[in-house]
Write a protein that holds these residues in place. Structure first.
Motif, short mmCIF file in Angstrom:
data_model
loop_
_atom_site.label_atom_id
_atom_site.label_comp_id
_atom_site.label_asym_id
_atom_site.label_seq_id
_atom_site.Cartn_x
_atom_site.Cartn_y
_atom_site.Cartn_z
N LEU A 161 0.81 -1.10 -0.02
CA LEU A 161 -0.11 0.06 -0.02
C LEU A 161 1.00 1.21 -0.05
O LEU A 161 1.88 1.33 0.93
N LYS A 196 -1.57 9.77 -0.73
CA LYS A 196 -2.30 9.61 -1.94
C LYS A 196 -2.95 8.24 -2.25
O LYS A 196 -2.96 7.95 -3.42
N ARG A 197 -3.68 7.69 -1.24
CA ARG A 197 -4.46 6.52 -1.39
C ARG A 197 -5.76 6.91 -1.89
O ARG A 197 -6.27 8.03 -1.60
N GLU A 198 -6.28 6.10 -2.94
CA GLU A 198 -7.64 6.37 -3.54
C GLU A 198 -8.29 5.24 -4.08
O GLU A 198 -7.52 4.40 -4.66
N LEU A 252 -8.30 3.33 5.48
CA LEU A 252 -7.04 3.45 4.75
C LEU A 252 -6.79 5.01 4.74
O LEU A 252 -5.84 5.39 4.11
N ALA A 295 -8.06 6.99 2.79
CA ALA A 295 -8.36 7.10 1.28
C ALA A 295 -9.36 7.86 0.83
O ALA A 295 -10.37 8.10 1.46
N SER A 297 -3.91 4.94 -8.89
CA SER A 297 -5.09 4.76 -7.76
C SER A 297 -4.71 3.44 -7.06
O SER A 297 -3.97 2.71 -7.79
N SER A 298 -5.04 3.38 -5.93
CA SER A 298 -4.70 2.11 -5.14
C SER A 298 -5.72 1.06 -5.34
O SER A 298 -5.15 -0.02 -5.09
#
Length: 281
Positions: free
Chosen positions: A150, A154-156, A182, A184, A241-242
């Motif tokens: 992870l 900038k988790r999305e 998260l 996110a 994107s995650s």
């Protein structure tokens, strides 16, 4: 609130990696992890084989594998917020998962897909698609075999929708929960492939999502002059994107998100983990 997470295991390194990923994903959350091994003895008409002995051997092998997993977890000295239960069942995988979901009120199922990408195609037969189709009333998180760590920031989560169907709050609860857990953002993506303005119903469904996502960071996005599948891929790759979140209706695969008129629309293998939300009564 404690989460109940189900992880089916066939004792491969990929199943172990899925478990480790889940532990990291929920490292700050109290959880009970249910580790399930389903084994099935083929029915044979044979006078030379002892079916009862074969069944006992399979059961012993299943329990031995689960015991080794617990030993590995003990060696890692896992998070004190996490507890573990093992389940061995002589059933088809989908039936064993559904039984566990119903019995233990599971919040999320984690599975790994074979290959570099996540394979969740309804058009092709594979274990992931079969289980997703059969198991009801619980969301899935499907991981690529070559899963990445992870990102720290900038988790999305990309959430594509055509706004044609209303969502229930409980149907997107797992998405909201993951975003909160998260830290996110949720990026709601609409692919305008025909150039038509949103209908009144679509606008109402869009407004409904605004009320559901008030406690998380979210934004609306629109792409034009592209197909649904290509648009989603490009959006994910350009933004790094995650996660991807998809909504699956009971009468259609992912809310008819992917038109089966073109093979390119069917052949959908994202490289990021995919959260699959289920239609609920």
């Amino acid at each position: 609130m404690e989460k109940k997470i189900l992880i089916p295991s066939n004792f491969t390194k990929h199943a172990w990696n899925t478990l480790v990923y889940a532990l990291n994903l929920y490292k700050s959350v109290p959880c009970t992890f249910y580790i399930l091994n389903a084994y099935k003895i083929p029915t044979r008409i044979s006078l030379n084989r002892n079916q009862s002995a074969e069944l006992e051997a399979a059961k012993a092998e299943s329990e031995k594998g689960l015991h080794k997993i617990m030993q590995g977890l003990n060696f890692r000295k896992e998070n004190e917020k996490h507890t573990f239960e093992t389940i061995s069942r002589n059933k088809d995988l989908a039936d064993a998962i559904q039984e566990t979901v119903d019995t233990h009120k599971i919040d999320l199922i984690l599975m790994v897909s074979r290959g570099e990408n996540v394979s969740i195609n309804a058009a092709f037969e594979n274990e992931i698609s079969e289980v997703i189709q059969k198991v009801e009333d619980c969301p899935f998180l499907v991981l690529p075999e070559q899963m990445q760590d992870l990102p720290e920031t900038k988790r999305e989560i990309v959430f594509p929708t055509n706004y044609k169907f209303p969502f229930k709050n409980k149907e997107v609860a797992a998405l909201i929960d993951m975003a909160n857990n998260l830290n996110a953002s949720i990026r709601i993506l609409y692919i305008d492939s025909d150039g038509r303005p949103l209908s009144k119903e679509q606008e109402q469904n869009m407004d409904m999502l605004k009320t559901y996502f008030t406690e998380v960071d979210f934004s609306f996005h629109k792409l034009t002059q592209t197909t649904v599948t290509t648009g989603i891929h490009l959006f994910i790759e350009s933004r790094e994107s995650s996660f991807l979140a998809l909504y699956k209706r009971k009468q259609g695969f992912f809310s008819k998100l992917f038109s089966q008129r073109f093979k390119e629309e069917i052949d959908f293998n994202p490289k990021v983990p995919v959260l699959i939300l289920k239609e609920l009564e």
